[in-house]
Design an enzyme around this catalytic site. Structure first.
Site, short mmCIF file in Angstrom:
data_model
loop_
_atom_site.label_atom_id
_atom_site.label_comp_id
_atom_site.label_asym_id
_atom_site.label_seq_id
_atom_site.Cartn_x
_atom_site.Cartn_y
_atom_site.Cartn_z
N GLY A 52 35.52 33.30 46.33
CA GLY A 52 35.25 34.53 45.59
C GLY A 52 34.94 34.26 44.13
O GLY A 52 35.43 33.27 43.54
N SER A 118 37.89 40.44 46.91
CA SER A 118 38.51 41.75 46.69
C SER A 118 39.45 42.14 47.83
O SER A 118 39.35 41.62 48.94
CB SER A 118 37.43 42.83 46.57
OG SER A 118 36.85 43.07 47.84
N LYS A 169 49.46 37.38 35.15
CA LYS A 169 49.74 38.71 34.60
C LYS A 169 48.67 39.12 33.60
O LYS A 169 48.96 39.62 32.50
CB LYS A 169 51.13 38.72 33.95
CG LYS A 169 52.26 38.39 34.94
CD LYS A 169 52.30 39.38 36.09
CE LYS A 169 53.16 38.90 37.25
NZ LYS A 169 52.99 39.75 38.45
N ASP A 232 53.15 45.76 41.94
CA ASP A 232 51.82 45.77 41.36
C ASP A 232 51.09 47.09 41.65
O ASP A 232 50.58 47.74 40.74
CB ASP A 232 51.02 44.59 41.93
CG ASP A 232 49.67 44.45 41.28
OD1 ASP A 232 49.64 44.03 40.11
OD2 ASP A 232 48.65 44.76 41.91
N GLU A 236 50.39 50.00 38.64
CA GLU A 236 49.08 50.46 38.19
C GLU A 236 48.89 51.95 38.49
O GLU A 236 48.18 52.65 37.78
CB GLU A 236 47.95 49.61 38.80
CG GLU A 236 47.78 49.76 40.29
CD GLU A 236 47.09 48.56 40.95
OE1 GLU A 236 46.97 47.50 40.31
OE2 GLU A 236 46.68 48.70 42.12
#
Lengths: 492, 492
Positions: A52, A118, A169, A232, A236
């Site tokens: 990727g 992704s 991070k 995580d 977000e």
């Protein structure tokens, strides 16, 4: 999740214990002087495939190549016909010298495979990827999303491979930029967490630590893959992206309603959060913000904090449940299927963000943004609510501090400060962008429906703030600040 | 879902066909003159258990008792110690005459059981409920939520019972009030849909039709249990509750920003939707709103419609996917587990809804609310987007018209007109209240981020409105309006 039971033994790197508010967590301190140990950490790995070329791909492939030198061959794998082939070639990965190839061929030929495509692509192609992993390969992830997806559909990782994670991070460009600075600036780099989910080779731990050290992480914390994706995705969707977005929109409107002109309202909401509030938290924690205020401002802070905290707690608990139950992961998959018909829209076209462009352009001539005590109270209240939800759920203290506080003030808010909310949100992963869009309006509405009317009606329950000054997070952040990289993340 | 294939044959009631825009759907016309046929429809049912005393329970138990007379014994079943026991006794259901009892005993003793407890309670207790159903019992639902939950957890209805549904298109109090009016006013009542999910007795269809006729439904439409819960959960999360809430909040703010004072902004947003727009749609459909406008207003309507429609389409598609995938049903279950710690907050404490109280109080002295063409365009655009998503998904036309248009203007908006947004939303089921809270802010944000900037930048793609005048929904609504009950729903 019992974070208290995590520990590890490395024969290659030196483990240290950090004590956070009475709880001991094992970490590894990084540095370029450790690169000579990387061959030992990567023993048995002749080829490292990096799959990727999105955000993390270019950064990690280049850092690893630079750190590993001749010890391990770093090969980039991309879909045939990928639009990123030229970018990879420009970075020095070429078909000619065997460092660039078709992704499944690279997967099959590598001893260790870092899967940096992704989330949606991982969910779509995991079966073929797994089929191409040779037994004894080490599969590396930089995010636990795939584990969440596998759990959701009743699948598992292949049994005959290692599964590890190193989760920097910060966004990919920062991982590369601070690594480069690390050549001259001692301590520059992006901290990371690591996890060992499966270990069939007996080398999984050393490879994970080696990977993190090779990326340039000044400090590497331990977590589990499950804990990583829960904190995580929750983070977000709560304070890191959605929470802060909903907070500043609701505050901008409130300040306008109270008679401030557009620019002043923007300064007291967005600029206050991305400027003095974030900078203060970064250096001296949440408590540092409070300590900067005079007595009258402290009262305003306390009221706003106590009014916002319950809304933050309720919504973060809801978000955590939605992530745990798999709903958010399924939502991301479903959105992927709709994405051709409904590409994501812009989130910064409303008047307030157009005003923001002017405010930013004026910065050179105007004074700094104010540390607005009401804004600070709301922001800190919602942030602390997330800390408390993650504490309840047993996450490691280092992870809680990173996913609730440090990533916000050191990594994300600087993007909003530089170019507005869309620049912050839309530089993140598709998973994050979708979650931010879904939940930001909910933070806005709940604050507007519940927190601000309680303030105006003088009906705020003071209990949340009473727990503020004695909260253990202050000690955790103080310890973390000692491990803070020496260089701020640079935002273009 | 292939709605085109639905049809039925009844030996008790007369089936009619209604032709909607070229598609034929079978219906049953109700009326008190058909009550004499109820004993035939309920053949084999000596006892009818009505479980629960929430919104539908009291209405259905009383309507059924009044309609069935001596033919079938109607018995109310409640949890022992239920706080509703006194209310049931006051309505004439008593332990003394055997018409009130403990719910599991009533379930075990009844030949037909109407399960009218909350969605959350159904999800929690379904196993014990199923265990108490005797083979050959007819299980009746007024909502398909339980089917969605069973699908989600990989369970099924017991094989040896009938499963049917009758779903009145109005809240319980309206089902009772219009039934009572039906004694003197010809055609008063609430329309309903029905479904036969399982038929082991061979009597399921007649019992479903008899149940609907006994409730006083002027018209009964056919659907499936799956189609019902998908359109119902999607509808309340889109235009019916969340959509209209997000629309009026975003418009109120826009009109304030454009200089209207608070009361005028409320009149041009909320009052315009709940007053002239809803009343016009109720009598003459979406097209009727457009036809009432002058040429200049028509242009404003068309622009607003075209700007709002894509946002409505995108969000309604997302919501439909979330409902189909089980995410929304799981969210409701999870919220139930959190509800002791986090009771639902008020949604009408912000300034605009306080202004609304004044506006309503002033109604007697002020002129009627304006039919604002911009407000009308936004509302109709989002409504039509839902119609198009449900059409794509193959729902029956009668269901699409009811769940997207008729329920909004005849049943729900009148509640917001009477006492504001919370009175509309919080008179609905917990499932609906949760969904409305989650999605309303998303409609607001997307309209504010995408639709209104497109209008202001004169960048609206006119394509959506070009499909408006020729849309088949106008003919469907015209046919539905012929089946409209003769009495408006009364809101206290």
């Amino acid at each position: 999740m019992e974070a208290g039971t995590l520990d590890f033994e490395s024969t290659v790197f030196d483990k240290e214990y950090v004590t956070f508010a009475g709880r001991r967590e094992a970490i590894v301190r990084g540095g370029r002087h450790l690169f000579e140990r990387l061959p030992a950490a990567f023993e048995g790995v002749r080829q490292l495939g990096v799959i990727g070329w999105g955000s993390q791909g270019p950064a990690q492939a280049q850092n690893l190549r630079d750190s590993l030198g001749d010890a391990v061959k770093v090969v980039v794998g991309l879909r045939s016909g990928s639009s990123s082939l030229d970018a990879a070639r420009a970075a020095g990965f070429t078909e000619e010298d065997g460092t660039l190839g078709e992704m499944y061929e690279v997967i099959a030929a590598s001893d260790m495979v870092l899967l940096l495509i992704s989330d949606a692509a991982q969910a779509e192609h995991y079966r073929k990827i797994f089929d191409n992993l040779r037994p004894g390969t080490t599969l590396g992830l930089s995010h636990g999303f795939l584990l969440g997806h596998l759990l959701d559909i009743g699948e598992r990782f292949p049994e005959e491979v290692d599964v590890i994670a190193v989760c920097p991070k910060g966004m990919g460009p920062s991982v590369r930029a601070l690594y480069e600075q690390g050549a001259t600036v001692n301590g520059a780099g992006i901290n990371a967490s690591f996890a060992v989910e499966q270990d069939v080779t007996g080398r999984a731990l050393e490879r994970a630590l080696g990977w993190s050290v090779a990326l340039g992480a000044p400090f590497t914390f331990q977590t589990t893959l499950g804990s990583e994706y829960l904190s995580d995705l929750c983070g977000e969707r709560a304070i890191l992206l959605a929470g802060v977005h909903g907070i500043v929109e609701s505050l901008y409107r409130r300040y306008r309603d109270h008679g401030l002109d557009a620019k002043q309202a923007f300064r007291h909401s967005v600029e206050s959060v991305t400027g003095p509030i974030s900078k203060t938290i970064s250096k001296s924690g949440l408590i540092g913000v409070y300590e900067k205020l005079d007595d009258q401002e402290k009262e305003i802070f306390a009221t706003a904090y106590s009014a916002a905290y319950p809304v933050g707690l309720e919504l973060t608990a809801e978000i955590y449940d939605e992530v745990s139950a798999g709903n958010e992961i399924r939502s991301v998959i479903l959105a992927g299927w709709r994405s051709d018909r409904f590409p994501m829209g812009k989130i910064d076209q409303a008047d307030m963000w157009r005003v923001g462009e002017t405010v930013r352009a004026d910065r050179a001539v105007d004074s700094d943004a104010p540390l607005d005590p009401f804004t600070a109270g709301v922001f800190c209240g919602v942030m602390m609510a997330q800390v408390d939800i993650l504490l309840e759920q047993g996450h490691p203290y280092s992870e809680i501090a990173n996913e609730s506080v440090i990533e916000a003030v050191d990594s994300l808010n600087p993007y909003m400060h530089a170019r507005g909310v869309a620049y912050m949100v839309d530089n993140c992963s598709t998973t994050a962008r979708l979650g931010a869009r879904k939940w930001a309006p909910n933070f806005d509405y709940r604050l507007t429906q519940q927190s601000y009317p309680a303030v105006d009606d003088k009906a705020v329950d003071p209990a949340p703030f009473e727990a503020f000054e004695g909260h253990l997070i202050h000690e955790v952040l103080r310890v973390c600040s000692e491990m803070r990289p020496s260089v701020d993340i640079f935002v273009e």
